[in-house]
Design a protein around this motif. Structure first.
Motif, mmCIF file in Angstrom:
data_model
loop_
_atom_site.group_PDB
_atom_site.id
_atom_site.type_symbol
_atom_site.label_atom_id
_atom_site.label_comp_id
_atom_site.label_asym_id
_atom_site.label_seq_id
_atom_site.Cartn_x
_atom_site.Cartn_y
_atom_site.Cartn_z
ATOM 1 N N GLN A 1 0.874 -1.178 0.000
ATOM 2 C CA GLN A 1 0.000 0.000 0.000
ATOM 3 C C GLN A 1 0.909 1.225 0.000
ATOM 4 O OE1 GLN A 1 -3.169 -0.255 -0.300
ATOM 5 N NE2 GLN A 1 -3.671 -2.296 0.398
ATOM 6 N N GLY A 2 0.459 2.306 -0.623
ATOM 7 C CA GLY A 2 1.232 3.534 -0.596
ATOM 8 C C GLY A 2 2.640 3.343 -1.122
ATOM 9 N N LYS A 3 3.614 3.776 -0.328
ATOM 10 C CA LYS A 3 5.018 3.667 -0.718
ATOM 11 C C LYS A 3 5.767 2.699 0.196
ATOM 12 C CE LYS A 3 7.344 5.274 -3.288
ATOM 13 N NZ LYS A 3 8.081 6.535 -3.370
ATOM 14 N N VAL A 4 6.769 2.050 -0.382
ATOM 15 C CA VAL A 4 7.639 1.123 0.333
ATOM 16 C C VAL A 4 9.018 1.764 0.461
ATOM 17 C CG1 VAL A 4 8.837 -1.084 0.145
ATOM 18 C CG2 VAL A 4 6.395 -0.944 -0.362
ATOM 19 N N GLY A 5 9.493 1.903 1.697
ATOM 20 C CA GLY A 5 10.779 2.537 1.955
ATOM 21 C C GLY A 5 11.908 1.531 2.113
ATOM 22 N N VAL A 6 13.144 2.044 1.980
ATOM 23 C CA VAL A 6 14.346 1.229 2.152
ATOM 24 C C VAL A 6 15.330 1.997 3.029
ATOM 25 C CG1 VAL A 6 16.326 0.156 1.007
ATOM 26 C CG2 VAL A 6 14.064 0.080 -0.082
ATOM 27 N N LEU A 7 15.762 1.379 4.129
ATOM 28 C CA LEU A 7 16.795 1.976 4.974
ATOM 29 C C LEU A 7 18.162 1.713 4.351
ATOM 30 C CD1 LEU A 7 15.530 0.951 8.533
ATOM 31 C CD2 LEU A 7 15.127 3.091 7.303
ATOM 32 N N CYS A 8 18.918 2.744 4.126
ATOM 33 C CA CYS A 8 20.237 2.605 3.502
ATOM 34 C C CYS A 8 21.313 2.701 4.582
ATOM 35 C CB CYS A 8 20.394 3.652 2.407
ATOM 36 S SG CYS A 8 19.185 3.447 1.064
#
Length: 447
Positions: free
Chosen positions: A412-419
């Motif tokens: 849903q919506g946006k999927v984030g990635v921790l760098c």
């Protein structure tokens, strides 16, 4: 020097711009890549069966040379957009062709033509170095980046930079993208990080928020005004969730089209009232692969008028493409506007031109946003008028799974990635402002 030292400087409350400028940068860093020698790995498979987890790699890559007008940014967080999915499944074509063409432009752009492509078109992070000619940004500045890359040597781009013949999407048509510990950007991609958001929240809006702003609000798009009836396809998705927010914030009337009860609830939580569940109501705009059904267009238009007091649609926010475009043209009012920025269900649109030409409707193609539009969209995020639609985050090493989930529409919506960020929730500077908007910030997380 390692990226851990960079992270320590970012996390220290006492670090100054001079401290960041004095950091010795590492010779290499971790980045999400696709490989040129694997572009045929999915040959013969249907699009749905192509698995980004097989093509996406986490590699140690050398730090690129910094050129004039550019910046190196320590990436705390990024996100997955559909262009990263397209890159990972080599559709509609391999992005290495983009890199080869860019590499032929100049001695400096040769850096981009590599046997690997570092992908990603969003970031939130901290400036590490700036090249000659950069005056507006300094090491230590907390930033987000929009994904428009332009050269601006042609006159064509000086009324609207999106019309520059050398316009490219960073991290898709260029190398050294944001799904990495360090990214290379042009300095005119940089914008201030919203101070009430965490790194992963700040990284999420970039591409989709700016795209929705140009398509719906900007005079280069639909030029939405108060009172407009706006039909928004996929109103709870990555693009549509921002279009819904812009419509509500701008005094328009969004008619939100979704495909499930859960997605309808998301729209209601944003403040929308007119919601059509296209699956529950059984709309089938195509009788078969080659024939549309005008009766379904009319049934759809009648349903819309139930929400609008008998009025037709002023603006259609289009991105599904082939499956919906005929219906979109039909339901738009006389003199109305259909803005289109994508074709996720197919590029070959078909519509009955009588409803366009005889009713003086307009179709406007809209692609990402220029710097000013991206800046305005980011400013609205900073002011708490528009909010991130982040639903969950992944570790950098799990980007393949994140791209798979987006490809299969499991998100849903946006999927984030921790760098570089070791955990969620870091990077918030204005806690008082955050507290005022916390429910909206967490809306998609609480699904």
């Amino acid at each position: 020097m390692t990226v851990k030292d960079i992270l320590a400087a970012i996390q220290s409350p006492d670090s100054t711009s001079e401290d960041f400028a004095a950091l010795q940068l590492p010779e290499s860093y971790r980045a999400i890549t696709v490989h040129k020698d694997e572009t045929e790995m999915f040959a013969g498979l249907e699009t749905r069966d192509k698995d980004p987890r097989k093509s996406i790699h986490l590699d140690d890559v050398p730090l690129p040379e910094l050129g004039p007008g550019e910046a190196l940014v320590a990436v705390m967080a990024s996100s997955v957009n559909y262009n990263s999915v397209w890159t990972s499944i080599f559709e509609p074509l391999s992005t290495f062709g983009f890199l080869e063409r860019y590499g032929r432009l100049s001695e400096l752009t040769k850096r981009h033509d590599l046997p690997y492509h570092i992908i990603g078109s969003d970031l939130a992070g901290v400036v590490l170095r700036t090249g000659p000619g950069v005056n507006a940004w300094r090491p230590g500045d907390e930033v987000v980046a929009h994904c428009l890359s332009v050269e601006l040597e042609s006159s064509d781009g000086h009324n609207d930079t999106m019309l520059d013949p050398e316009q490219r999407i960073w991290g898709f048509e260029t190398n050294f993208g944001g799904l990495a510990e360090i990214a290379l950007v042009k300095s005119n991609q940089l914008m201030p990080k919203p101070d009430h958001l965490s790194w992963e929240e700040a990284a999420a809006p970039g591409l989709v928020n700016s795209t929705a702003y140009r398509q719906l609000v900007s005079r280069n798009g639909a030029g939405m005004k108060q009172g407009d009836n706006v039909l928004i396809w996929g109103a709870s998705g990555g693009l549509g969730s921002y279009a819904t927010q812009f419509a509500l914030a701008g005094g328009a009337n969004p008619i939100c089209v979704v495909s499930s009860d859960q997605k309808a609830d998301i729209c209601r939580s944003m403040g929308a009232e007119a919601i059509i569940d296209r699956n529950a109501e059984g709309y089938k705009f195509w009788k078969d692969e080659n024939t549309q059904d005008p009766k379904e267009w009319k049934r759809f238009g009648k349903r819309i008028r139930e929400f609008t007091g008998g009025e037709d649609i002023d603006i259609v926010f289009e991105h599904p493409g082939r499956e919906t475009f005929g219906a979109s043209v039909f339901v738009t009012r006389k003199g109305g506007t259909i803005t289109t920025c994508a074709s996720t269900s197919g590029y070959m649109h078909e519509y009955d031109n009588r409803y366009l030409w005889m009713s003086l409707k307009r179709i406007i193609g809209s692609h990402f946003a220029n710097y000013r539009e991206a800046w305005e969209a980011n400013r609205l995020i900073s002011k708490g008028k528009i909010h991130p639609t982040l639903s969950r985050t992944y570790a950098l090493e799990d980007t393949g799974q994140a791209a798979y989930d987006v490809h299969r529409n499991l998100h849903q919506g946006k999927v984030g990635v921790l760098c570089l960020a070791p955990e969620e929730g870091l990077g918030v500077r204005d806690h008082e402002k955050r507290a005022r908007h916390i429910d909206a910030i967490n809306r998609f997380r609480n699904i």
